[in-house]
Design a protein around this motif. Sequence first.
Motif, PDB file in Angstrom:
ATOM      1  N   HIS A 137      -3.788  96.303 -17.701  1.00 52.55           N
ATOM      2  CA  HIS A 137      -3.836  96.181 -19.300  1.00 52.55           C
ATOM      3  C   HIS A 137      -3.526  94.539 -19.284  1.00 52.55           C
ATOM      4  O   HIS A 137      -3.071  93.774 -18.334  1.00 52.55           O
ATOM      5  CB  HIS A 137      -2.831  96.930 -19.799  1.00 52.55           C
ATOM      6  N   GLY A 139      -1.175  92.721 -20.600  1.00 54.17           N
ATOM      7  CA  GLY A 139       0.089  92.184 -20.336  1.00 54.17           C
ATOM      8  C   GLY A 139       0.594  91.763 -19.352  1.00 54.17           C
ATOM      9  O   GLY A 139       1.713  91.379 -19.034  1.00 54.17           O
ATOM     10  N   THR A 141       1.065  89.892 -15.838  1.00 57.69           N
ATOM     11  CA  THR A 141       0.658  88.608 -14.984  1.00 57.69           C
ATOM     12  C   THR A 141       1.136  88.649 -13.712  1.00 57.69           C
ATOM     13  O   THR A 141       0.911  87.738 -12.632  1.00 57.69           O
ATOM     14  CB  THR A 141       1.287  87.517 -15.608  1.00 57.69           C
ATOM     15  N   HIS A 169      -6.919  86.227 -21.412  1.00 58.26           N
ATOM     16  CA  HIS A 169      -5.445  86.437 -22.037  1.00 58.26           C
ATOM     17  C   HIS A 169      -4.215  86.406 -20.961  1.00 58.26           C
ATOM     18  O   HIS A 169      -3.297  85.756 -21.043  1.00 58.26           O
ATOM     19  CB  HIS A 169      -5.394  87.773 -22.828  1.00 58.26           C
ATOM     20  N   ILE A 170      -4.844  87.025 -19.891  1.00 61.70           N
ATOM     21  CA  ILE A 170      -3.744  87.129 -18.873  1.00 61.70           C
ATOM     22  C   ILE A 170      -3.404  85.695 -18.117  1.00 61.70           C
ATOM     23  O   ILE A 170      -2.441  85.378 -17.953  1.00 61.70           O
ATOM     24  CB  ILE A 170      -4.335  88.083 -17.751  1.00 61.70           C
ATOM     25  N   ARG A 173      -1.257  83.784 -20.483  1.00 57.42           N
ATOM     26  CA  ARG A 173       0.217  83.937 -20.872  1.00 57.42           C
ATOM     27  C   ARG A 173       0.952  83.750 -19.371  1.00 57.42           C
ATOM     28  O   ARG A 173       1.809  83.026 -19.343  1.00 57.42           O
ATOM     29  CB  ARG A 173       0.244  85.712 -20.636  1.00 57.42           C
ATOM     30  N   LEU A 195      -3.047  90.911 -28.863  1.00 55.39           N
ATOM     31  CA  LEU A 195      -3.764  92.022 -28.191  1.00 55.39           C
ATOM     32  C   LEU A 195      -3.982  93.462 -29.231  1.00 55.39           C
ATOM     33  O   LEU A 195      -4.604  94.089 -29.182  1.00 55.39           O
ATOM     34  CB  LEU A 195      -2.805  92.459 -26.997  1.00 55.39           C
ATOM     35  N   HIS A 196      -2.731  93.405 -30.096  1.00 55.78           N
ATOM     36  CA  HIS A 196      -2.595  94.559 -30.917  1.00 55.78           C
ATOM     37  C   HIS A 196      -3.838  94.595 -31.842  1.00 55.78           C
ATOM     38  O   HIS A 196      -4.616  95.845 -31.785  1.00 55.78           O
ATOM     39  CB  HIS A 196      -1.168  94.607 -31.659  1.00 55.78           C
TER      40      HIS A 196
END
Length: 218
Positions: A137, A139, A141, A169-170, A173, A195-196
């Motif tokens: 997913h 979130g 890292t 995205h990863i 972050r 992400l939401h």
Amino acid sequence: MEMRGKTKAVPPVDITPNSIWLRSPNALPAGRLLDGIGGHLWTVAPSLLALLRPTASPRARTFQTSLMDPVVAQVRLTGLLSEVAESETIVLVTHGLSGNALSPYCAPAASAAARAGFSSLPLSLRGPDYSGEDILHGGITQDLWAALAAPEIARYRRVLLLGYSVGGHIVLRAAVEQTDMRVRAAAAVCPPLVLHPATAAFGHPALTPYRSQIFPGL
């Protein structure tokens, strides 16, 4: 927004799923049609081209490491490590949902790194390589930091992060977290920044064919 002692209200930005499909209400019918299918073309066309004209990857060897997850215990990570002799820089390539180190877009990235004189590591994050110990997913890292901590990667003085889609995205972050001070730069290709709403939009009926392809690969 403060202007000459008065407060000016800033209208909210609509990032709900419906706003994505109605982004050009005043456009001509042809424009709305192109606006609706443009994203599909950008998604499907490169994949078809990669099948017709695959990019040759630089010579690489299998990379493997593991980390201890507080929930699922040991998680294995794999990848393809392509090393350039005497290079002090490595490019860590991160795939998107349902992808892995063998995804078609990873080979051009590894080839570009080799031409620049850099080593590269297209990394298969947890799950998409069918290791079965967890699912990916956007979130997480920890997989990136575990790969960079592996003995084979410890010798590199500089790390460049490159991610595609959710992998983008990863890496963004990870760049903010700054867990490894060797990270010098990060680049993301078409990442979902929030992400939401991106997850909610992915439930739109128009994306049903994508879900049928992506979910089995998680």
